[in-house]
Design an enzyme around this catalytic site. Structure first.
Site, PDB file in Angstrom:
ATOM      1  N   HIS A  92      -8.172   2.402  -6.034  1.00 46.66           N
ATOM      2  CA  HIS A  92      -7.580   1.414  -5.359  1.00 46.66           C
ATOM      3  C   HIS A  92      -6.023   1.605  -5.349  1.00 46.66           C
ATOM      4  CE1 HIS A  92     -10.982  -1.130  -4.584  1.00 46.66           C
ATOM      5  NE2 HIS A  92     -11.462  -0.795  -5.835  1.00 46.66           N
ATOM      6  N   TYR A  95       0.770  -1.176  -0.143  1.00 45.83           N
ATOM      7  CA  TYR A  95      -0.005  -0.034   0.070  1.00 45.83           C
ATOM      8  C   TYR A  95       0.741   1.178  -0.147  1.00 45.83           C
ATOM      9  CZ  TYR A  95      -3.809  -3.511   1.148  1.00 45.83           C
ATOM     10  OH  TYR A  95      -4.507  -4.415   0.881  1.00 45.83           O
TER      11      TYR A  95
HETATM   12  O1  CA2 Z   1      -5.733  -1.373  -2.844  1.00 48.19           O
HETATM   13  C1  CA2 Z   1      -6.662  -1.088  -2.140  1.00 48.19           C
HETATM   14  O2  CA2 Z   1      -6.887   0.558  -2.321  1.00 48.19           O
HETATM   15  C2  CA2 Z   1      -7.535  -1.907  -1.515  1.00 48.19           C
HETATM   16  O3  CA2 Z   1      -8.964  -1.131  -1.539  1.00 48.19           O
HETATM   17  C3  CA2 Z   1      -7.134  -1.746   0.083  1.00 48.19           C
HETATM   18  C4  CA2 Z   1      -8.186  -2.675   0.724  1.00 48.19           C
HETATM   19  C5  CA2 Z   1      -8.107  -4.173   0.171  1.00 48.19           C
HETATM   20  O4  CA2 Z   1      -9.042  -4.946   0.971  1.00 48.19           O
HETATM   21  C6  CA2 Z   1      -8.666  -3.989  -1.253  1.00 48.19           C
HETATM   22  O5  CA2 Z   1      -8.739  -5.049  -1.954  1.00 48.19           O
HETATM   23  C7  CA2 Z   1      -7.769  -3.273  -2.309  1.00 48.19           C
HETATM   24  C8  CA2 Z   1      -7.435  -3.076   2.079  1.00 48.19           C
HETATM   25  C9  CA2 Z   1      -7.122  -1.574   2.780  1.00 48.19           C
HETATM   26  C10 CA2 Z   1      -6.339  -1.831   4.020  1.00 48.19           C
HETATM   27  O6  CA2 Z   1      -5.410  -0.905   4.398  1.00 48.19           O
HETATM   28  C11 CA2 Z   1      -4.371  -1.034   5.341  1.00 48.19           C
HETATM   29  C12 CA2 Z   1      -3.626   0.006   5.425  1.00 48.19           C
HETATM   30  C13 CA2 Z   1      -2.428  -0.167   6.133  1.00 48.19           C
HETATM   31  C14 CA2 Z   1      -2.058  -1.135   6.545  1.00 48.19           C
HETATM   32  C15 CA2 Z   1      -2.790  -2.352   6.250  1.00 48.19           C
HETATM   33  C16 CA2 Z   1      -3.968  -2.455   5.539  1.00 48.19           C
END
Ligand code: CA2
Length: 149
Positions: free
Chosen positions: A101, A24
């Site tokens: 995303h 991310y």
């Molecule tokens: O890629 C993306 O922006 C997502 O929307 C992020 C989601 C995931 O479930 C989607 O499939 C794709 C997850 C967000 C989790 O955010 C975090 C941020 C920092 C550390 C861990 C997780």
């Protein structure tokens, strides 16, 4: 005064920059919001950026956007893959809806390949880290009829 572009982020995105930077990135959500504001400013627009870990809160904000936004950018995070209720709310909007995303869910686990929100989106931007939000804001501004000032 033009209405703002709503920029909504779903669950866990408040933790951006603190975990899983290999997926991310290292930007915080505050960093990304600041860059969205700069992009919108180039079109004479503002952004109203919000994050929630709660499905109902996101739905309330989508409903608010019906009257109060010129376009909506949303990273639904995990709810994109699960929430028919969020899809139903998005389908009530008459303004442009840009799904974004940070990662490219289509290139990840099988359960991320279905994104209900995409069924209500005018377009989708994925895989560019925080830049996905900026590109979505730029597209939203254009679709809302704004021109670069
Ligand atoms: O890629 C993306 O922006 C997502 O929307 C992020 C989601 C995931 O479930 C989607 O499939 C794709 C997850 C967000 C989790 O955010 C975090 C941020 C920092 C550390 C861990 C997780």
């Amino acid at each position: 005064m033009p209405k703002p572009i709503f920029v909504l982020s779903g669950p866990n995105l408040n933790l951006l920059g603190q975990r899983e930077p290999e997926i991310y990135g290292r930007d915080t959500l505050a960093d990304i919001h600041a860059r969205c504001a700069t992009r919108a400013q180039a079109f004479g627009l503002t952004v109203d950026c919000r994050q929630s870990n709660h499905e109902g809160v996101l739905i309330d904000w989508v409903q608010e956007a019906r009257e109060s936004a010129c376009a909506l950018v949303i990273n639904p995070a995990g709810y994109g893959h699960t929430s028919v209720a969020l899809l139903d709310a998005l389908k009530t909007l008459a303004i442009p809806v840009l799904e974004c995303h940070l990662s490219n869910p289509a290139a990840r686990e099988a359960f991320r390949k279905t994104t209900y929100v995409s069924l209500a989106a005018t377009g989708v931007v994925s895989g560019f880290g925080g830049t996905s939000y900026e590109l979505a804001v730029e597209a939203a501004a254009g679709l809302a009829g704004a021109t670069r000032s």
